[in-house]
Design a protein around this motif. Structure first.
Motif, PDB file in Angstrom:
ATOM      1  N   ASN A 190      -5.600  -7.994   9.531  1.00 41.24           N
ATOM      2  CA  ASN A 190      -5.782  -7.271  10.722  1.00 41.24           C
ATOM      3  C   ASN A 190      -5.580  -8.090  11.707  1.00 41.24           C
ATOM      4  O   ASN A 190      -5.615  -9.279  12.178  1.00 41.24           O
ATOM      5  CB  ASN A 190      -7.295  -7.221  11.009  1.00 41.24           C
ATOM      6  N   ARG A 222       0.087  -3.753   4.205  1.00 47.34           N
ATOM      7  CA  ARG A 222      -0.663  -2.808   4.802  1.00 47.34           C
ATOM      8  C   ARG A 222       0.492  -1.653   5.155  1.00 47.34           C
ATOM      9  O   ARG A 222       0.126  -0.483   4.880  1.00 47.34           O
ATOM     10  CB  ARG A 222      -1.674  -2.975   5.646  1.00 47.34           C
ATOM     11  N   GLU A 223       1.074  -1.895   6.159  1.00 45.65           N
ATOM     12  CA  GLU A 223       2.361  -1.052   6.691  1.00 45.65           C
ATOM     13  C   GLU A 223       3.234  -1.845   7.175  1.00 45.65           C
ATOM     14  O   GLU A 223       3.153  -3.057   7.351  1.00 45.65           O
ATOM     15  CB  GLU A 223       1.634  -0.310   7.824  1.00 45.65           C
ATOM     16  N   THR A 226      -0.688  -8.737   0.650  1.00 45.92           N
ATOM     17  CA  THR A 226      -0.948  -7.405   0.712  1.00 45.92           C
ATOM     18  C   THR A 226      -0.181  -6.931   1.972  1.00 45.92           C
ATOM     19  O   THR A 226      -0.594  -7.308   3.257  1.00 45.92           O
ATOM     20  CB  THR A 226      -2.169  -6.639   0.607  1.00 45.92           C
ATOM     21  N   THR A 257       0.021  -7.690   7.571  1.00 41.97           N
ATOM     22  CA  THR A 257      -0.564  -8.160   6.437  1.00 41.97           C
ATOM     23  C   THR A 257      -2.121  -8.512   7.185  1.00 41.97           C
ATOM     24  O   THR A 257      -1.953  -9.097   8.313  1.00 41.97           O
ATOM     25  CB  THR A 257      -0.061  -9.302   5.878  1.00 41.97           C
ATOM     26  N   THR A 278       0.883  -1.370   0.074  1.00 44.13           N
ATOM     27  CA  THR A 278       0.026   0.121   0.174  1.00 44.13           C
ATOM     28  C   THR A 278       0.880   1.298  -0.039  1.00 44.13           C
ATOM     29  O   THR A 278       2.155   1.202   0.159  1.00 44.13           O
ATOM     30  CB  THR A 278      -0.950   0.094   1.418  1.00 44.13           C
TER      31      THR A 278
END
Length: 556
Positions: free
Chosen positions: A528, A511-512, A509, A526, A464
């Motif tokens: 939650n 995310r951060e 993916t 990746t 992202t």
């Protein structure tokens, strides 16, 4: 007697000094916590010894929500090795109070493969979690105090501070909070929250530190945030590391307890296996290897999470060279990965077992990437048919791996001697050529891609915009040579919990990417990841009680 607590209470505990004798530790070296618990001094660790002893890791296939019994198998294997005449110590993580009072229960094994005294271990034990909690929250208090200061302010931008507070309890109401309300005398208002203590970076630091000097240095390296003029701030800039290390003075020492059969067990630390390394402390592992010929340890969740981090972070950091992996598989987990609903896992279904075998196969492939021999432990449950078990054993044989039924829950060490023999034979046949998956000096993206492709089976990584910005921040701070501790679901080899079995051609993916500079790793996030669990509709706490004589009931 059929509950873990009833079985534990039927056992006559041995004085901890007697247990220590099995490790040739004199009684006057122990720091006693009552009759059956003690801390071991760090000077008992001897490099010349721990590098020669044999380290065995217990891991598992991708688990069902109920777990696959790695701790029970670990304890049972230790009992079996001791019965076979091998001086052995099991080294485990400490339980967190959150799961004890929530839904999972304790983490001291089960049936006739337990560590004792289980009530103490599952509750306050020797106070290690409390010390970690206090050290973590001390840094939080120092940060907010500096934000409030008019004379000694470092100019920290509160919007960049990600350091939360911690509590060893499942309490969803504390996930997000606002602090500093009530006027200027009460601090600077800002949004923050609470994580559970096991998710604290202090926990990860304690479990990777090699000694007190290393602990204090790692504590000072904790990344706090940035100043308003974009300069990084670390815990050492707040002079926090000395006081934090002082709070951890006793917590850094491993805890000695015993198994049901009176064999030594070292229990120390308990980091999450998602956002941290998910295994006991380096100090505890080195201590066990210094005192015994064989050490059995475990790593959280499946091999793709806990074991990969055990090898690529803990072993690389501490210079450990494991000699074998015991991969725990259950018939119910294989049926789950074969498409059977949770409610139907107890029904006989050989075809579903066959359909779930690709998950086992992938984990065995992953073990081979590290150059270590594997043995499959089939943790058998009541209701597992002989036909279902035979399917797993046949497939393992075809893959060149021995699969042994482990019945430590029902029989203790008597049900794991065959597993113990298979593990020793695998070690003796192997040259012990442990090799990590990647070099820490590789670029961060390449380290992530290596784990995702080789361990998970992903075809690509998607970053992202936030993750790309984090990569630039990490490079700017000079932290890009740290290993990666990828946070993802434990339910699947992928980052999608719904993809069971052996998924292929998926995209991970990111995310951060969080920075754990004190612990010494980066955390690509990746999916939650829950760091402050909530209690279920019917918490286990509702069934825990204590009578007038001090006897606890309801623990499991």
């Amino acid at each position: 007697m059929n509950t873990d607590l009833e079985i534990a209470r039927s056992v006559q505990l041995r004085p901890i000094q007697e247990v220590a004798q099995k490790l040739n530790v004199p009684a006057d070296e122990l720091e006693l916590y009552g009759k059956y618990k003690a801390k071991l001094p760090l000077h008992l660790i001897e490099e010349s010894r721990w590098k020669k002893s044999k380290l065995i890791l217990v891991s598992a296939i991708s688990p069902t929500p109920a777990g696959e019994g790695k701790t029970t198998v670990s304890i049972g294997l230790s009992e079996g090795l001791n019965r076979n005449g091998h001086q052995t110590c099991v080294v485990l993580r400490e339980p967190s109070l959150g799961p004890v009072f929530g839904i999972k229960g304790g983490a001291t094994g089960g049936g006739w493969s337990q560590v004792l005294p289980m009530e103490d271990i599952n509750l306050h034990f020797t106070g290690d979690f409390s010390a970690i909690e206090k050290a973590h929250n001390l840094l939080a208090a120092l940060i907010d105090n500096n934000l409030q200061s008019k004379t000694r302010s470092l100019g920290i931008d509160p919007r960049t501070v990600l350091w939360k507070r911690v509590l060893d309890m499942n309490d969803r109401a504390l996930r997000q909070v606002v602090i500093g309300l009530g006027g200027t005398a009460s601090g600077v208002p800002r949004e923050t929250g609470f994580d559970i203590t096991a998710a604290s970076e202090i926990m990860a630091i304690l479990c990777l530190a090699k000694d007190r000097k290393d602990l204090k240095e790692r504590l000072g390296n904790i990344f706090v945030g940035f100043t308003f003029d974009k300069q990084p701030i670390y815990a050492r800039d707040l002079n926090a590391q000395g006081a934090m290390a002082a709070l951890l003075k006793d917590a850094i020492q491993p805890n000695l307890v015993q198994t049901i059969e009176g064999n030594p067990a070292i229990i120390h630390g308990g980091p999450f296996a998602n956002i941290a390394q998910g295994t006991n402390s380096v100090i505890a592992t080195r201590m066990g290897l210094s005192l015994a010929d064989y050490v059995v340890t475990e790593a959280g969740f499946g091999f793709d999470l806990g074991a990969e981090k055990f090898f690529d972070i803990k072993c690389q950091s501490a210079g450990l060279s494991p000699r074998a992996v015991v991969l725990v598989a259950t018939i119910r987990a294989l049926k789950y990965h074969g498409g059977v609903a949770l409610s139907d896992l107890k029904e006989n279904n050989p075809e579903a077992v066959r359909a779930g075998l690709p998950n086992l196969e992938k984990h065995l492939e992953n073990i081979g990437l590290f150059g270590i021999p594997a043995v499959v432990a089939i943790n058998r449950f009541a209701g597992d048919s002989d036909e279902e078990v035979a399917i797993v054993q046949q497939r393992a044989t075809e893959l060149g791996v021995e699969a042994v039924v482990a019945d430590g829950w029902a029989e203790g060490g008597g049900g794991t001697t065959q597993l113990a023999e298979a593990v020793v034979e695998a070690i003796d046949r192997s040259e012990g050529d442990f090799r990590p998956l990647y070099d820490w000096d590789l670029p961060v993206e390449e380290k992530i891609a290596t784990v995702a492709a080789k361990i998970y089976g992903a075809k690509a990584i998607d970053y992202t915009a936030k993750a790309k910005a984090d990569l630039r921040k990490i490079a700017g701070l000079g932290l890009d040579k740290l290993p990666v501790c990828i946070a993802k679901t434990q339910k699947s080899l992928s980052d999608n919990p719904k993809l069971l079995g052996r998924p292929k051609d998926f995209v991970v993916t990111v995310r951060e990417i969080e920075i754990a500079a004190g612990a010494g790793f980066l955390i690509p996030i990746t999916g939650n990841i829950m760091r402050m669990p909530g209690l279920p509709a019917e918490p286990a706490a509702e069934h825990i009680d204590i009578d007038a004589e001090g006897n606890i009931t309801g623990l499991f």
